[in-house]
Design an enzyme around this catalytic site. Structure first.
Site, PDB file in Angstrom:
ATOM      1  N   ALA A  65       0.873  -1.175   0.000  1.00  0.00           N
ATOM      2  CA  ALA A  65       0.000   0.000   0.000  1.00  0.00           C
ATOM      3  C   ALA A  65       0.909   1.224   0.000  1.00  0.00           C
ATOM      4  O   ALA A  65       2.073   1.147   0.395  1.00  0.00           O
ATOM      5  CB  ALA A  65      -0.884  -0.020   1.229  1.00  0.00           C
ATOM      6  N   GLU A 113      -0.476  -9.494  -1.040  1.00  0.00           N
ATOM      7  CA  GLU A 113      -1.913  -9.802  -0.894  1.00  0.00           C
ATOM      8  C   GLU A 113      -2.612  -9.815  -2.257  1.00  0.00           C
ATOM      9  O   GLU A 113      -3.480 -10.652  -2.511  1.00  0.00           O
ATOM     10  CB  GLU A 113      -2.559  -8.773   0.038  1.00  0.00           C
ATOM     11  CG  GLU A 113      -2.066  -8.902   1.472  1.00  0.00           C
ATOM     12  CD  GLU A 113      -2.521  -7.751   2.351  1.00  0.00           C
ATOM     13  OE1 GLU A 113      -2.124  -6.594   2.088  1.00  0.00           O
ATOM     14  OE2 GLU A 113      -3.286  -7.999   3.296  1.00  0.00           O
ATOM     15  N   GLU A 133       4.099  -5.454   7.223  1.00  0.00           N
ATOM     16  CA  GLU A 133       3.268  -4.452   7.917  1.00  0.00           C
ATOM     17  C   GLU A 133       3.632  -4.262   9.382  1.00  0.00           C
ATOM     18  O   GLU A 133       3.579  -3.144   9.903  1.00  0.00           O
ATOM     19  CB  GLU A 133       1.774  -4.825   7.811  1.00  0.00           C
ATOM     20  CG  GLU A 133       1.165  -4.589   6.444  1.00  0.00           C
ATOM     21  CD  GLU A 133       1.351  -5.758   5.474  1.00  0.00           C
ATOM     22  OE1 GLU A 133       2.131  -6.680   5.779  1.00  0.00           O
ATOM     23  OE2 GLU A 133       0.706  -5.736   4.418  1.00  0.00           O
TER      24      GLU A 133
HETATM   25  N1  COA Z   1       4.600   3.240  -0.557  1.00  0.00           N
HETATM   26  C1  COA Z   1       5.017   4.406  -1.072  1.00  0.00           C
HETATM   27  N2  COA Z   1       6.194   4.562  -1.682  1.00  0.00           N
HETATM   28  C2  COA Z   1       6.989   3.483  -1.776  1.00  0.00           C
HETATM   29  C3  COA Z   1       6.633   2.242  -1.274  1.00  0.00           C
HETATM   30  C4  COA Z   1       5.366   2.130  -0.642  1.00  0.00           C
HETATM   31  N3  COA Z   1       4.907   0.972  -0.147  1.00  0.00           N
HETATM   32  N4  COA Z   1       7.638   1.363  -1.492  1.00  0.00           N
HETATM   33  C5  COA Z   1       8.598   2.049  -2.134  1.00  0.00           C
HETATM   34  N5  COA Z   1       8.209   3.329  -2.304  1.00  0.00           N
HETATM   35  C6  COA Z   1       8.968   4.404  -2.952  1.00  0.00           C
HETATM   36  C7  COA Z   1      10.114   4.889  -2.077  1.00  0.00           C
HETATM   37  O1  COA Z   1       9.662   5.805  -1.108  1.00  0.00           O
HETATM   38  C8  COA Z   1      11.035   5.498  -3.098  1.00  0.00           C
HETATM   39  O2  COA Z   1      10.520   6.757  -3.440  1.00  0.00           O
HETATM   40  P1  COA Z   1      11.553   8.002  -3.680  1.00  0.00           P
HETATM   41  O3  COA Z   1      12.377   7.582  -4.865  1.00  0.00           O
HETATM   42  O4  COA Z   1      10.622   9.147  -3.977  1.00  0.00           O
HETATM   43  O5  COA Z   1      12.340   8.132  -2.427  1.00  0.00           O
HETATM   44  C9  COA Z   1      10.848   4.590  -4.324  1.00  0.00           C
HETATM   45  O6  COA Z   1       9.603   3.914  -4.129  1.00  0.00           O
HETATM   46  C10 COA Z   1      11.931   3.541  -4.452  1.00  0.00           C
HETATM   47  O7  COA Z   1      12.021   2.820  -3.216  1.00  0.00           O
HETATM   48  P2  COA Z   1      13.378   2.645  -2.391  1.00  0.00           P
HETATM   49  O8  COA Z   1      13.016   2.362  -0.979  1.00  0.00           O
HETATM   50  O9  COA Z   1      14.295   3.792  -2.663  1.00  0.00           O
HETATM   51  O10 COA Z   1      13.968   1.341  -3.095  1.00  0.00           O
HETATM   52  P3  COA Z   1      14.929   0.244  -2.447  1.00  0.00           P
HETATM   53  O11 COA Z   1      15.393  -0.606  -3.571  1.00  0.00           O
HETATM   54  O12 COA Z   1      15.959   0.871  -1.572  1.00  0.00           O
HETATM   55  O13 COA Z   1      13.977  -0.638  -1.486  1.00  0.00           O
HETATM   56  C11 COA Z   1      11.950  -1.810  -0.899  1.00  0.00           C
HETATM   57  C12 COA Z   1      12.898  -1.365  -2.039  1.00  0.00           C
HETATM   58  C13 COA Z   1      10.732  -2.439  -1.551  1.00  0.00           C
HETATM   59  C14 COA Z   1      12.649  -2.832   0.006  1.00  0.00           C
HETATM   60  C15 COA Z   1      11.545  -0.588  -0.054  1.00  0.00           C
HETATM   61  O14 COA Z   1      11.064   0.422  -0.950  1.00  0.00           O
HETATM   62  C16 COA Z   1      10.461  -0.843   0.946  1.00  0.00           C
HETATM   63  O15 COA Z   1      10.719  -1.431   1.988  1.00  0.00           O
HETATM   64  N6  COA Z   1       9.214  -0.410   0.664  1.00  0.00           N
HETATM   65  C17 COA Z   1       8.102  -0.499   1.562  1.00  0.00           C
HETATM   66  C18 COA Z   1       7.601  -1.891   1.632  1.00  0.00           C
HETATM   67  C19 COA Z   1       6.481  -2.016   2.650  1.00  0.00           C
HETATM   68  O16 COA Z   1       6.644  -1.845   3.832  1.00  0.00           O
HETATM   69  N7  COA Z   1       5.279  -2.323   2.136  1.00  0.00           N
HETATM   70  C20 COA Z   1       4.123  -2.581   2.939  1.00  0.00           C
HETATM   71  C21 COA Z   1       3.369  -1.333   3.198  1.00  0.00           C
HETATM   72  S1  COA Z   1       2.010  -1.688   4.275  1.00  0.00           S
END
Ligand code: COA
Length: 258
Positions: A65, A113, A133
């Site tokens: 999300a 999901e 989460e």
């Molecule tokens: N919601 C909003 N934005 C998200 C996102 C999410 N769930 N997941 C990634 N993004 C965005 C980041 O904020 C970043 O934006 P920016 O370039 O403006 O800073 C962009 O996507 C790239 O992500 P980044 O974190 O820089 O990539 P990474 O390769 O270092 O890490 C992940 C990848 C997937 C491990 C990491 O983005 C992450 O942990 N995301 C959240 C996952 C999560 O908790 N999802 C469940 C939500 S309930």
């Protein structure tokens, strides 16, 4: 019509790409509303025999999300958000044609999901799955606590849900979370190959298999009873007569979907 979904039809297959690559295809409210509209209103009207869901770019299917919308959530909005997610993902799970998730990278939180609500999952070698989460102090709200158990069993589901750990594609395959792991460039081909195989089968029978398998997990329905009713329905179709006749006459069936 859609801002965050790209749609194209190829050989009777609707290919849907979640198109927010810069945010790793995170499911913001707009995208969830578009998925709801697609599966509840648009896709049922289309003359297709299957759907493939994937994410834009080589890095993510859906990274969850959209966390940038989280700080405005309260209990009431949280309930609305989860309910809308459940309605949408049930519409996918109950879609009468096969829906395959082509998981091309991270499938985290709502992305995992979403993939689990599809009928099958094909993963690219770089795919990663998880329900992180708890790291944010919430729990999965789009069916993850229920469907993860359905796919991989209670103990392993509990571990992933409580630790928030990610698993790579080979482990997802070993746990039964995905059907196949393929190189990223073969992902859509593999999904298309499976859908093409199904397209040659009796369309009513295909729909009734989906309905009966889903009934196994429906607590307001006894799956075996659903199967009896569904089986009886298929025996009354002309497709069934055609399929049986074709077998006996040693020829390929020409199904009409009736
Ligand atoms: N919601 C909003 N934005 C998200 C996102 C999410 N769930 N997941 C990634 N993004 C965005 C980041 O904020 C970043 O934006 P920016 O370039 O403006 O800073 C962009 O996507 C790239 O992500 P980044 O974190 O820089 O990539 P990474 O390769 O270092 O890490 C992940 C990848 C997937 C491990 C990491 O983005 C992450 O942990 N995301 C959240 C996952 C999560 O908790 N999802 C469940 C939500 S309930």
């Amino acid at each position: 019509m859609y801002n965050n979904l790209l749609l194209r039809e190829e050989n009777g297959i609707l290919i849907v790409t979640i198109n927010r690559e810069k945010a790793l295809n995170a499911l913001n409210t707009q995208t969830m509303l578009e998925l709801k509209q697609l599966f509840e209103e648009d896709a049922p009207q289309r003359a297709i025999h299957g759907v493939i869901l994937t994410g834009a770019g080589p890095k993510a299917f859906v990274a969850g999300a959209d966390i940038s919308e989280f700080l405005t959530l309260d209990v009431e909005k949280g309930r609305e958000m989860a309910q809308r997610g459940h309605d949408t993902f049930f519409a996918i799970e109950r879609f009468p044609k096969p829906v395959i998730a082509a998981v091309n990278g991270f499938a985290l939180g709502g992305g995992c999901e979403l993939a689990m609500a599809c009928h099958m999952r094909i993963a690219s070698e770089n795919a990663r799955f998880g329900q992180p989460e708890v790291s944010l102090g919430i729990i999965p709200g789009y069916g993850g606590t229920q469907r993860l158990i359905q796919h991989i069993g209670k103990g392993k589901a509990m571990e992933l849900l409580l630790t928030g750990d990610m698993i790579a594609a080979p482990e997802a395959l070993q746990l039964g979370l995905v059907n196949h792991v393929v190189p990223q460039e073969s992902l859509l081909d593999k999904a298309q190959e499976i859908l093409a195989k199904i397209a040659a089968k009796g369309p009513v029978a295909v729909t009734k298999v989906i309905e009966s398998v889903n009934a196994y997990f429906q607590f307001d329905a006894f799956g075996f009873d659903t199967e009896v009713t569904a089986f009886a329905h298929t025996t009354g179709t002309s497709d069934f007569k055609e399929g049986a006749s074709a077998f006996l006459e040693k020829r390929s069936p020409a199904f009409q979907g009736k």
